[in-house]
Design a protein around this motif. Structure first.
Motif, PDB file in Angstrom:
ATOM      1  N   CYS A  44       0.836  -1.207   0.000  1.00  0.00           N
ATOM      2  CA  CYS A  44       0.000   0.000   0.000  1.00  0.00           C
ATOM      3  C   CYS A  44       0.865   1.248   0.000  1.00  0.00           C
ATOM      4  O   CYS A  44       1.899   1.308   0.675  1.00  0.00           O
ATOM      5  CB  CYS A  44      -0.905   0.033   1.225  1.00  0.00           C
ATOM      6  SG  CYS A  44      -2.133  -1.285   1.272  1.00  0.00           S
ATOM      7  N   LEU A  45       0.417   2.234  -0.748  1.00  0.00           N
ATOM      8  CA  LEU A  45       0.997   3.566  -0.761  1.00  0.00           C
ATOM      9  C   LEU A  45      -0.088   4.512  -0.253  1.00  0.00           C
ATOM     10  O   LEU A  45      -1.140   4.664  -0.880  1.00  0.00           O
ATOM     11  CB  LEU A  45       1.432   3.947  -2.177  1.00  0.00           C
ATOM     12  CG  LEU A  45       2.550   3.080  -2.747  1.00  0.00           C
ATOM     13  CD1 LEU A  45       2.615   3.222  -4.253  1.00  0.00           C
ATOM     14  CD2 LEU A  45       3.873   3.447  -2.121  1.00  0.00           C
ATOM     15  N   HIS A  46       0.159   5.107   0.907  1.00  0.00           N
ATOM     16  CA  HIS A  46      -0.794   6.022   1.535  1.00  0.00           C
ATOM     17  C   HIS A  46      -0.305   7.442   1.293  1.00  0.00           C
ATOM     18  O   HIS A  46       0.838   7.765   1.615  1.00  0.00           O
ATOM     19  CB  HIS A  46      -0.870   5.760   3.039  1.00  0.00           C
ATOM     20  CG  HIS A  46      -1.238   4.351   3.381  1.00  0.00           C
ATOM     21  ND1 HIS A  46      -2.538   3.966   3.587  1.00  0.00           N
ATOM     22  CD2 HIS A  46      -0.477   3.241   3.535  1.00  0.00           C
ATOM     23  CE1 HIS A  46      -2.568   2.669   3.862  1.00  0.00           C
ATOM     24  NE2 HIS A  46      -1.328   2.208   3.839  1.00  0.00           N
ATOM     25  N   GLY A  47      -1.139   8.277   0.723  1.00  0.00           N
ATOM     26  CA  GLY A  47      -0.778   9.661   0.431  1.00  0.00           C
ATOM     27  C   GLY A  47      -1.879  10.331  -0.373  1.00  0.00           C
ATOM     28  O   GLY A  47      -3.039   9.920  -0.324  1.00  0.00           O
ATOM     29  N   GLU A  48      -1.511  11.335  -1.139  1.00  0.00           N
ATOM     30  CA  GLU A  48      -2.468  12.055  -1.996  1.00  0.00           C
ATOM     31  C   GLU A  48      -2.509  11.351  -3.352  1.00  0.00           C
ATOM     32  O   GLU A  48      -1.567  11.416  -4.123  1.00  0.00           O
ATOM     33  CB  GLU A  48      -2.013  13.500  -2.168  1.00  0.00           C
ATOM     34  CG  GLU A  48      -1.892  14.252  -0.864  1.00  0.00           C
ATOM     35  CD  GLU A  48      -1.147  15.558  -1.034  1.00  0.00           C
ATOM     36  OE1 GLU A  48      -1.331  16.229  -2.077  1.00  0.00           O
ATOM     37  OE2 GLU A  48      -0.374  15.905  -0.130  1.00  0.00           O
ATOM     38  N   VAL A  49      -3.621  10.688  -3.641  1.00  0.00           N
ATOM     39  CA  VAL A  49      -3.760   9.844  -4.829  1.00  0.00           C
ATOM     40  C   VAL A  49      -4.448  10.609  -5.948  1.00  0.00           C
ATOM     41  O   VAL A  49      -5.496  11.225  -5.738  1.00  0.00           O
ATOM     42  CB  VAL A  49      -4.564   8.573  -4.495  1.00  0.00           C
ATOM     43  CG1 VAL A  49      -4.838   7.748  -5.742  1.00  0.00           C
ATOM     44  CG2 VAL A  49      -3.844   7.753  -3.435  1.00  0.00           C
TER      45      VAL A  49
END
Length: 106
Positions: A44-49
């Motif tokens: 998972c990449l958590h940030g501003e998508v």
């Protein structure tokens, strides 16, 4: 790629990852009859998508095991705290990403 979940704050990929000797903490020898070591993981990449194309998740292919197959991550790069990923499933940018990896099965 076995699955993709996304919203405005994260993109998570379920995939069979090839394990490499260069990372001994996460490596074990291949199983009998296999060339590489694999583990099913959730990355998972958590940030501003922000999606510039896709996500194209409506009609995955079905692999030989009967599982959904969304293709590969064809391109993955990072520049100035921005991750760029692309595949048949779409093109996504994640700013200020924090990564998590969970082993689902080995």
């Amino acid at each position: 790629m076995l699955g993709i979940e996304t919203d405005s704050t994260r993109v998570c990929f379920e995939l069979d990852a090839v394990l490499e000797r260069e990372y001994p903490r996460f490596y074990w020898p291949p199983r009998r009859g296999e060339q590489y070591s694999y583990a099913r993981v959730r990355w998972c990449l958590h940030g501003e998508v922000e999606w510039s194309a896709g996500p194209n998740l409506d009609q995955p292919a079905i692999d030989a095991n009967g599982e959904a197959d969304y293709g590969n991550i064809d391109s993955c790069r990072q520049e100035d705290n921005v991750d760029y990923l692309e595949g048949e499933w779409g093109t996504v940018t994640i700013r200020n990403a924090q990564e998590t990896v969970d082993y689902l099965e080995v």
